[in-house]
Design a protein around this motif. Sequence first.
Motif, mmCIF file in Angstrom:
data_model
loop_
_atom_site.group_PDB
_atom_site.id
_atom_site.type_symbol
_atom_site.label_atom_id
_atom_site.label_comp_id
_atom_site.label_asym_id
_atom_site.label_seq_id
_atom_site.Cartn_x
_atom_site.Cartn_y
_atom_site.Cartn_z
ATOM 1 N N GLN A 305 0.833 -1.214 0.000
ATOM 2 C CA GLN A 305 0.000 0.000 0.000
ATOM 3 C C GLN A 305 0.862 1.257 0.000
ATOM 4 O O GLN A 305 0.516 2.255 -0.633
ATOM 5 N N ASP A 306 2.001 1.208 0.705
ATOM 6 C CA ASP A 306 2.904 2.363 0.684
ATOM 7 C C ASP A 306 3.533 2.548 -0.684
ATOM 8 O O ASP A 306 3.863 3.678 -1.079
ATOM 9 N N GLY A 307 3.695 1.452 -1.427
ATOM 10 C CA GLY A 307 4.348 1.551 -2.725
ATOM 11 C C GLY A 307 3.449 2.055 -3.830
ATOM 12 O O GLY A 307 3.876 2.867 -4.665
ATOM 13 N N ILE A 308 2.211 1.612 -3.853
ATOM 14 C CA ILE A 308 1.339 1.973 -4.980
ATOM 15 C C ILE A 308 0.830 3.412 -4.895
ATOM 16 O O ILE A 308 0.165 3.883 -5.816
ATOM 17 N N LYS A 309 1.153 4.116 -3.804
ATOM 18 C CA LYS A 309 0.780 5.542 -3.749
ATOM 19 C C LYS A 309 1.444 6.325 -4.879
ATOM 20 O O LYS A 309 0.858 7.270 -5.420
ATOM 21 N N GLU A 310 2.682 5.945 -5.206
ATOM 22 C CA GLU A 310 3.430 6.690 -6.205
ATOM 23 C C GLU A 310 2.791 6.602 -7.581
ATOM 24 O O GLU A 310 2.906 7.512 -8.392
ATOM 25 N N ALA A 311 2.146 5.504 -7.863
ATOM 26 C CA ALA A 311 1.507 5.342 -9.173
ATOM 27 C C ALA A 311 -0.004 5.438 -9.051
ATOM 28 O O ALA A 311 -0.734 4.872 -9.866
ATOM 29 N N ASN A 312 -0.466 6.176 -8.066
ATOM 30 C CA ASN A 312 -1.902 6.189 -7.798
ATOM 31 C C ASN A 312 -2.701 6.835 -8.926
ATOM 32 O O ASN A 312 -3.845 6.456 -9.171
ATOM 33 N N ILE A 313 -2.116 7.813 -9.636
ATOM 34 C CA ILE A 313 -2.869 8.505 -10.689
ATOM 35 C C ILE A 313 -3.197 7.537 -11.827
ATOM 36 O O ILE A 313 -4.344 7.462 -12.285
ATOM 37 N N SER A 314 -2.214 6.778 -12.278
ATOM 38 C CA SER A 314 -2.464 5.818 -13.363
ATOM 39 C C SER A 314 -3.442 4.731 -12.920
ATOM 40 O O SER A 314 -4.350 4.349 -13.669
ATOM 41 N N ILE A 315 -3.264 4.245 -11.694
ATOM 42 C CA ILE A 315 -4.173 3.207 -11.185
ATOM 43 C C ILE A 315 -5.586 3.750 -11.047
ATOM 44 O O ILE A 315 -6.565 3.077 -11.382
ATOM 45 N N GLU A 316 -5.701 5.009 -10.591
ATOM 46 C CA GLU A 316 -7.034 5.603 -10.397
ATOM 47 C C GLU A 316 -7.743 5.807 -11.734
ATOM 48 O O GLU A 316 -8.972 5.655 -11.815
ATOM 49 N N ARG A 317 -7.016 6.114 -12.778
ATOM 50 C CA ARG A 317 -7.648 6.271 -14.093
ATOM 51 C C ARG A 317 -8.202 4.942 -14.593
ATOM 52 O O ARG A 317 -9.306 4.894 -15.153
ATOM 53 N N ILE A 318 -7.455 3.865 -14.392
ATOM 54 C CA ILE A 318 -7.972 2.538 -14.752
ATOM 55 C C ILE A 318 -9.188 2.203 -13.901
ATOM 56 O O ILE A 318 -10.198 1.683 -14.398
ATOM 57 N N ARG A 319 -9.106 2.491 -12.610
ATOM 58 C CA ARG A 319 -10.214 2.186 -11.695
ATOM 59 C C ARG A 319 -11.482 2.930 -12.094
ATOM 60 O O ARG A 319 -12.571 2.356 -12.124
ATOM 61 N N GLN A 320 -11.350 4.225 -12.423
ATOM 62 C CA GLN A 320 -12.519 5.015 -12.803
ATOM 63 C C GLN A 320 -13.102 4.541 -14.133
ATOM 64 O O GLN A 320 -14.333 4.542 -14.318
ATOM 65 N N ALA A 321 -12.244 4.110 -15.054
ATOM 66 C CA ALA A 321 -12.742 3.597 -16.332
ATOM 67 C C ALA A 321 -13.531 2.306 -16.130
ATOM 68 O O ALA A 321 -14.610 2.116 -16.708
ATOM 69 N N VAL A 322 -13.003 1.419 -15.291
ATOM 70 C CA VAL A 322 -13.702 0.163 -15.001
ATOM 71 C C VAL A 322 -15.024 0.437 -14.294
ATOM 72 O O VAL A 322 -16.060 -0.177 -14.597
ATOM 73 N N ARG A 323 -15.011 1.363 -13.343
ATOM 74 C CA ARG A 323 -16.243 1.691 -12.611
ATOM 75 C C ARG A 323 -17.296 2.262 -13.562
ATOM 76 O O ARG A 323 -18.488 1.935 -13.446
ATOM 77 N N TYR A 324 -16.878 3.107 -14.476
ATOM 78 C CA TYR A 324 -17.828 3.716 -15.416
ATOM 79 C C TYR A 324 -18.486 2.650 -16.298
ATOM 80 O O TYR A 324 -19.703 2.662 -16.515
ATOM 81 N N ILE A 325 -17.694 1.696 -16.781
ATOM 82 C CA ILE A 325 -18.232 0.660 -17.668
ATOM 83 C C ILE A 325 -19.182 -0.262 -16.920
ATOM 84 O O ILE A 325 -20.205 -0.693 -17.447
ATOM 85 N N ARG A 326 -18.888 -0.545 -15.653
ATOM 86 C CA ARG A 326 -19.699 -1.487 -14.880
ATOM 87 C C ARG A 326 -20.949 -0.858 -14.283
ATOM 88 O O ARG A 326 -21.813 -1.577 -13.773
ATOM 89 N N GLN A 327 -21.070 0.472 -14.340
ATOM 90 C CA GLN A 327 -22.169 1.139 -13.655
ATOM 91 C C GLN A 327 -23.525 0.906 -14.311
ATOM 92 O O GLN A 327 -24.548 0.981 -13.639
ATOM 93 N N SER A 328 -23.566 0.623 -15.604
ATOM 94 C CA SER A 328 -24.830 0.543 -16.333
ATOM 95 C C SER A 328 -24.880 -0.723 -17.186
ATOM 96 O O SER A 328 -23.876 -1.090 -17.809
ATOM 97 N N PRO A 329 -26.035 -1.405 -17.213
ATOM 98 C CA PRO A 329 -26.164 -2.585 -18.091
ATOM 99 C C PRO A 329 -25.959 -2.258 -19.569
ATOM 100 O O PRO A 329 -25.392 -3.054 -20.314
ATOM 101 N N SER A 330 -26.414 -1.064 -19.982
ATOM 102 C CA SER A 330 -26.243 -0.695 -21.394
ATOM 103 C C SER A 330 -24.769 -0.470 -21.727
ATOM 104 O O SER A 330 -24.283 -0.851 -22.803
#
Length: 529
Positions: A305-330
């Motif tokens: 957890q202490d290590g992935i803070k440094e790359a949090n921006i790239s990880i967060e962009r992937i996370r937000q993209a996945v969340r957006y796709i999964r939010q709606s059945p369409s």
Amino acid sequence: MSQDTRVDKVIAKSVASDSNVVNQNSIVESKAKKERRNRSVAWDHFTSKVDSEGIKKGVCNFCKKEYLANTKEHGTTAMLGHIGKCKKIPCNVDTRQSNIAFQPVTRGNKGDVSIVSWKFDQEECRKALCRMIILDELTFRFVEKEGFKQFMKVVQPLFRIPSRTTVTRDCFDLFDEEKNKMRSIFKETKQRVCITTDTWTSVQRINYMCITAHWIDKNWTLHKRVINFCPISSHRGEDLAKGIVKYLHEWGLHRIFTVTVDNASSNSVCVAELSKQLTKWGTNLLGGKHLHVRCMVHIINLVVQDGIKEANISIERIRQAVRYIRQSPSRWKNFQECYVDENLAKKSLFLDVPTRWNSTYLMLNRAIEYEGAILTYADRDIGLAHHLKFGHICVCDGDSDIVDEEQPVGSLLCSDWDSVKRIAKFLELFFKLALKVSGSLYITSNIHFLEICQVGFCLSKLISSDDIVLAQMATNMKKKFEKYWGDPTKMNKMLFIPCVLYPRHKFTTLSFALKKMFGDNGATIEKDV
């Protein structure tokens, strides 16, 4: 004379008539007695008795079960029904030939079967039903559902399905039976047992504690059993220790080898109090110096957890993209069309839990696999770019708390994909390590220290890497690593001893690893071991 003779005849006749009456009365009485005789076949297996209250009862000659037996009020129907059920009556022993059945081999190849004899037994079926409910976490009402009833009519029409109340009682009886078996095993073998415990708070704000026992039997087989799962008053160390001592005493477990807990400060207090109690029992090994074992997986979680803070921006962009796709059945349907166009296998995207790095690794791994589909979807749906542009980053601090920052996520760039690919490859080392040391069906203590050494070598190597992101990640992780495993004097010696006892390593491997990791201090630790 003639007159006297007549008188004598009259007297004789009267006496004869009286005797005839007596004989007739005795015959009537004997007939009445014959009619009152117990004629039911139930009395062939029951004995009549009258209790202290004057109530007539029938007692089974075999199992001694009693039934009310007043023929005018109760009859013998209950006793007749008992005769067909009593297993102690010799005539009820099933002497029929057993059926032959085929059972899959537990640890064999697919399709391997063994031939076993089988005979229907109502009680064994009820126990098997209880085990199914417990193992599959089914509700007790499951037995009253129509689908299950129809299924049992086809599978085994002879099985009388119990009610949910009966199943509940059977489950508790099964628990008591297994508990007594375990207690007898611990009492007979008198071996030492390792325990692990963890606490948490539910959404209803109720504190819970779980205690698991680990031991090796006389056949060198590793066992794991949850011996307690209960609510607790608080997470204070003293309260935790009292709860653990109570349940250890209840199970007859007084010979404890180690206690494995996470790194919460309350757990250190808990183990200290538990050590005092073991000293009172006279079973504290080496004065409790090696009783406290820190959970290796929990430390790995803190380090990563202490290590992935440094790359949090790239990880967060992937996370937000996945969340957006999964939010709606369409949206998900449109994404399916994208990965069909890319000729990718049909799998689901993972959305991680930010406080669990292993779920983050799985999310990144699956997103990398579907990189082409995600890029195709981003071209088709402008809403994803809008979501990333105005979304905000969630950062996890070292204590696993989530902090919201007013910082936009930003667009998903090619550099982000390159970054997460390197991060995923780096995290794979820790993911495999966590799986290896989390095994519960095989011994893991002999590999702990060597795996720790391997992680330390990899972090030291990555610190001097040309990749700035990975180098900074490794630097942060190394600091956390040194906090728990940097000082050999603060490490539990039980991490070293299993390595010595393992035939493939012995002192040679341990000596090499200690000197490589701790330098000159390694030789001192080797002497202590």
